[in-house]
Write a protein that holds these residues in place. Structure first.
Motif, PDB file in Angstrom:
ATOM      1  N   PRO A 174       0.810  -1.226   0.000  1.00  0.00           N
ATOM      2  CA  PRO A 174       0.000   0.000   0.000  1.00  0.00           C
ATOM      3  C   PRO A 174       0.843   1.275   0.000  1.00  0.00           C
ATOM      4  O   PRO A 174       0.426   2.288  -0.562  1.00  0.00           O
ATOM      5  CB  PRO A 174      -0.844  -0.104   1.273  1.00  0.00           C
ATOM      6  N   ILE A 175       2.022   1.209   0.591  1.00  0.00           N
ATOM      7  CA  ILE A 175       2.909   2.377   0.582  1.00  0.00           C
ATOM      8  C   ILE A 175       3.395   2.639  -0.829  1.00  0.00           C
ATOM      9  O   ILE A 175       3.446   3.785  -1.283  1.00  0.00           O
ATOM     10  CB  ILE A 175       4.083   2.172   1.565  1.00  0.00           C
ATOM     11  N   ARG A 176       3.721   1.573  -1.548  1.00  0.00           N
ATOM     12  CA  ARG A 176       4.152   1.704  -2.944  1.00  0.00           C
ATOM     13  C   ARG A 176       3.045   2.372  -3.768  1.00  0.00           C
ATOM     14  O   ARG A 176       3.307   3.284  -4.555  1.00  0.00           O
ATOM     15  CB  ARG A 176       4.494   0.318  -3.501  1.00  0.00           C
ATOM     16  N   ARG A 177       1.794   1.942  -3.565  1.00  0.00           N
ATOM     17  CA  ARG A 177       0.668   2.552  -4.298  1.00  0.00           C
ATOM     18  C   ARG A 177       0.494   4.023  -3.921  1.00  0.00           C
ATOM     19  O   ARG A 177       0.246   4.868  -4.787  1.00  0.00           O
ATOM     20  CB  ARG A 177      -0.624   1.776  -4.015  1.00  0.00           C
ATOM     21  N   LEU A 178       0.632   4.328  -2.648  1.00  0.00           N
ATOM     22  CA  LEU A 178       0.486   5.705  -2.179  1.00  0.00           C
ATOM     23  C   LEU A 178       1.575   6.599  -2.769  1.00  0.00           C
ATOM     24  O   LEU A 178       1.295   7.719  -3.227  1.00  0.00           O
ATOM     25  CB  LEU A 178       0.538   5.739  -0.650  1.00  0.00           C
ATOM     26  N   LEU A 179       2.804   6.117  -2.783  1.00  0.00           N
ATOM     27  CA  LEU A 179       3.901   6.891  -3.364  1.00  0.00           C
ATOM     28  C   LEU A 179       3.653   7.144  -4.850  1.00  0.00           C
ATOM     29  O   LEU A 179       3.858   8.268  -5.342  1.00  0.00           O
ATOM     30  CB  LEU A 179       5.239   6.171  -3.154  1.00  0.00           C
ATOM     31  N   ALA A 180       3.191   6.126  -5.569  1.00  0.00           N
ATOM     32  CA  ALA A 180       2.905   6.279  -6.999  1.00  0.00           C
ATOM     33  C   ALA A 180       1.783   7.285  -7.222  1.00  0.00           C
ATOM     34  O   ALA A 180       1.853   8.120  -8.127  1.00  0.00           O
ATOM     35  CB  ALA A 180       2.553   4.926  -7.608  1.00  0.00           C
ATOM     36  N   ARG A 181       0.777   7.227  -6.380  1.00  0.00           N
ATOM     37  CA  ARG A 181      -0.362   8.143  -6.501  1.00  0.00           C
ATOM     38  C   ARG A 181       0.061   9.600  -6.396  1.00  0.00           C
ATOM     39  O   ARG A 181      -0.499  10.472  -7.049  1.00  0.00           O
ATOM     40  CB  ARG A 181      -1.380   7.802  -5.416  1.00  0.00           C
ATOM     41  N   PHE A 182       1.070   9.869  -5.579  1.00  0.00           N
ATOM     42  CA  PHE A 182       1.541  11.243  -5.397  1.00  0.00           C
ATOM     43  C   PHE A 182       2.786  11.552  -6.219  1.00  0.00           C
ATOM     44  O   PHE A 182       3.457  12.555  -5.969  1.00  0.00           O
ATOM     45  CB  PHE A 182       1.777  11.523  -3.906  1.00  0.00           C
ATOM     46  N   GLY A 183       3.099  10.699  -7.187  1.00  0.00           N
ATOM     47  CA  GLY A 183       4.234  10.946  -8.063  1.00  0.00           C
ATOM     48  C   GLY A 183       5.580  10.833  -7.366  1.00  0.00           C
ATOM     49  O   GLY A 183       6.541  11.481  -7.772  1.00  0.00           O
TER      50      GLY A 183
END
Length: 179
Positions: A121-130
Motif C-alpha cells: 500500500p505504501i508503494r501505491r500511495l507513493l505512486a499516486r503522489f508521483g
C-alpha cells in the motif's frame, strides 16, 4: 514443582518477555528468569539448553505475535492497534536496539511475505503522489520507526508536544488510510 514441560516452557518464555522490556538481557540471570516464571532454574537448561536459546525463543514468539497476519487485510491498522495495546513489545525491541543482544534483532523483523503486505500500500500511495523515486521500503521503515517511537516516547510527547486527549482514536482513524 510439578509443572508439565510445556507449562514450564510457556512460563519461562512469558517471564523473559515480561523482564526484557525493563532490563538488558545481559542483566538477566537464569535464576531471575526462573524466579519470575515460578519454576526451578534448572528447567531453563532442560527445556532450552541455555539462556540465549530461551531469549531466542521468546523474541521469535513476540515477533510472531506482532507479525501475525491481520484477518481484515489492514496491516498498518493491525500493527498500530497491537503496539497501542501491547507497548511492552515495543519496549522489548527498543531495549534490544539499545542494549542488545543485537544478534537477536533479525528475529524481530517481519517475514518477507509480511513485509510485502506492509510495503504494497505504501508503494501505491507513493505512486499516486508521483513519488516513485522514493524507496517504499525506506518509507515503511520511517513509518515503522515513527510508530515505535511514538509508543516509546509517549510520556515525553504527552509532557510537551501538546498531544490531543484523543490521540489514540485519531491514530485509529489514520492507520487504516495507509492500508
Amino acid at each position: 514443582q510439578g509443572d508439565l514441560p510445556e507449562s514450564a516452557r510457556e512460563k519461562l518464555v512469558a517471564a523473559v518477555l515480561s523482564l526484557l522490556p525493563e532490563q538488558p538481557a545481559d542483566a538477566l540471570s537464569v535464576r531471575d528468569i526462573a524466579a519470575a516464571a515460578g519454576v526451578n532454574h534448572g528447567l531453563v537448561h532442560r527445556h532450552f539448553g541455555s539462556k540465549e536459546a530461551l531469549l531466542r525463543e521468546a523474541i521469535a514468539r513476540a515477533s510472531a505475535q506482532v507479525h501475525a497476519t491481520d484477518p481484515g487485510g489492514h496491516p498498518h491498522a493491525w500493527s498500530w492497534r497491537l503496539v497501542r495495546d501491547r507497548p511492552e513489545l515495543v519496549r522489548l525491541v527498543a531495549r534490544m536496539c539499545l542494549d542488545g543482544p543485537k544478534d537477536l534483532l533479525p528475529l524481530a523483523v517481519p517475514p518477507p511475505e509480511r513485509m510485502e503486505e506492509y510495503v504494497a500500500p505504501i508503494r501505491r500511495l507513493l505512486a499516486r503522489f508521483g513519488l516513485d523515486h522514493v524507496d517504499p521500503y525506506l518509507a515503511n521503515a520511517f513509518a515503522c520507526s515513527a510508530l515505535l517511537g511514538f509508543v516509546v516516547f509517549r510520556p515525553l510527547l504527552e509532557a510537551g508536544w501538546r498531544l490531543p486527549p484523543d490521540a489514540d482514536q485519531q491514530l485509529d482513524r489514520l492507520a487504516p488510510l495507509l492500508d
